[in-house]
Scaffold this active site. Structure first.
Site, PDB file in Angstrom:
ATOM      1  N   CYS A  86      11.515  -7.535  -7.954  1.00 61.44           N
ATOM      2  CA  CYS A  86      10.440  -7.178  -8.870  1.00 61.44           C
ATOM      3  C   CYS A  86       9.854  -8.438  -9.510  1.00 61.44           C
ATOM      4  O   CYS A  86       9.211  -9.228  -8.835  1.00 61.44           O
ATOM      5  CB  CYS A  86      10.945  -6.162  -9.896  1.00 61.44           C
ATOM      6  SG  CYS A  86       9.607  -5.272 -10.735  1.00 61.44           S
ATOM      7  N   HIS A 203      13.860  -1.857  -6.659  1.00 63.23           N
ATOM      8  CA  HIS A 203      15.082  -2.304  -7.333  1.00 63.23           C
ATOM      9  C   HIS A 203      16.344  -1.791  -6.638  1.00 63.23           C
ATOM     10  O   HIS A 203      16.869  -0.730  -7.010  1.00 63.23           O
ATOM     11  CB  HIS A 203      15.085  -1.805  -8.775  1.00 63.23           C
ATOM     12  CG  HIS A 203      14.148  -2.523  -9.680  1.00 63.23           C
ATOM     13  ND1 HIS A 203      14.522  -3.607 -10.442  1.00 63.23           N
ATOM     14  CD2 HIS A 203      12.837  -2.315  -9.942  1.00 63.23           C
ATOM     15  CE1 HIS A 203      13.487  -4.035 -11.149  1.00 63.23           C
ATOM     16  NE2 HIS A 203      12.441  -3.261 -10.861  1.00 63.23           N
ATOM     17  N   GLU A 205      19.324  -2.824  -7.051  1.00 63.17           N
ATOM     18  CA  GLU A 205      20.445  -2.828  -7.998  1.00 63.17           C
ATOM     19  C   GLU A 205      20.512  -1.543  -8.808  1.00 63.17           C
ATOM     20  O   GLU A 205      21.535  -1.266  -9.440  1.00 63.17           O
ATOM     21  CB  GLU A 205      20.343  -4.048  -8.925  1.00 63.17           C
ATOM     22  CG  GLU A 205      19.378  -3.947 -10.084  1.00 63.17           C
ATOM     23  CD  GLU A 205      17.920  -4.156  -9.721  1.00 63.17           C
ATOM     24  OE1 GLU A 205      17.089  -4.260 -10.644  1.00 63.17           O
ATOM     25  OE2 GLU A 205      17.586  -4.212  -8.513  1.00 63.17           O
TER      26      GLU A 205
END
EC number: 6.3.5.3
Length: 233
Positions: A86, A203, A205
């Protein structure tokens, strides 16, 4: 595997990244403040999401000139894996580690929801645990995520298999309906020529545990671990 997670003023996904690259896969992930100039001893570098420097000037523009980025560039040139997520992707393009730029979403609105991606290559330290063509679901959270590059750069990225992830529909179709932000060629993530630097807007994660609703991002970190362990290139 020991991963440096770079922190800038305004980073807000740094601890998510530490959790994913550290706790979830049973490795060591260390927050590193952006004034640090020495990263020797780290096996990988992660530049997380957020709003570094409040997105002043433009997203990632100021962070790209932080002291730590000279060291990130140096180690990337030596082959150390670097992933920008990002705002991290925006920083890597501003720093010249990846080509192209990220512009405003075509809706002109901040977007925060799940998207579907197609894995375009498994030939990288970040995607070797996926299957080529695999459809995965990972969230986005950005205001400036529309990838753009000139025709020559796009031709090279496509021709050399440097597009890592592409926005698609749940069925895997590369169409307008599957593109959340207007990114050219539905590009969600790219690699550098050496394939050791990845930038992606979604994302991973945030998709590493069932509690989060999806584990589709886990393979990014498992791939990195496999690469560092010497299992694959």
């Amino acid at each position: 595997m020991k991963t440096a997670v770079i922190q800038f003023p305004g980073s807000n996904c740094d601890m998510d990244a530490v959790h994913a690259a550290g706790t979830v896969i049973g490795q060591q992930a260390v927050p590193v403040w952006h004034t640090e100039t020495h990263l020797e001893g780290f096996d990988a570098i992660l530049v997380p999401g957020g709003f570094s420097y409040g997105d002043h000037l433009r997203s990632g523009a100021i962070a790209a000139h932080s002291p730590v980025m000279k060291e990130v560039k140096r180690l990337a040139e030596k082959g150390v894996p670097v992933i920008g997520i990002c705002n991290g992707f925006q920083i890597l393009t501003e720093a010249g580690l990846l080509p192209g730029a990220l512009g405003r979403n075509n809706s002109l609105h901040f977007l925060c929801h799940d998207v579907h991606l197609r894995v375009e290559t498994t030939n990288s330290p970040f995607t070797n645990q996926y299957q080529k063509g695999q459809i995965i679901k990972i969230p986005i959270a950005h205001n400036e995520g529309s990838y753009y590059a000139d025709a020559e750069t796009l031709s090279r990225l496509e021709g050399e298999g440097l597009v890592a992830f592409r926005y698609v529909t749940p069925e895997g179709n590369e169409v307008l309906e599957g593109n959340p932000n207007g990114a050219v060629n539905n590009i969600a993530g790219i690699l550098n020529e050496k394939r050791n630097v990845l930038g992606m807007m979604p994302h991973p994660e945030r998709s590493v545990e069932k509690l989060l609703g999806s584990t589709d991002g886990l393979a990014v970190f498992e791939s990195l671990l496999e690469h560092v362990a010497g299992g694959v290139k």
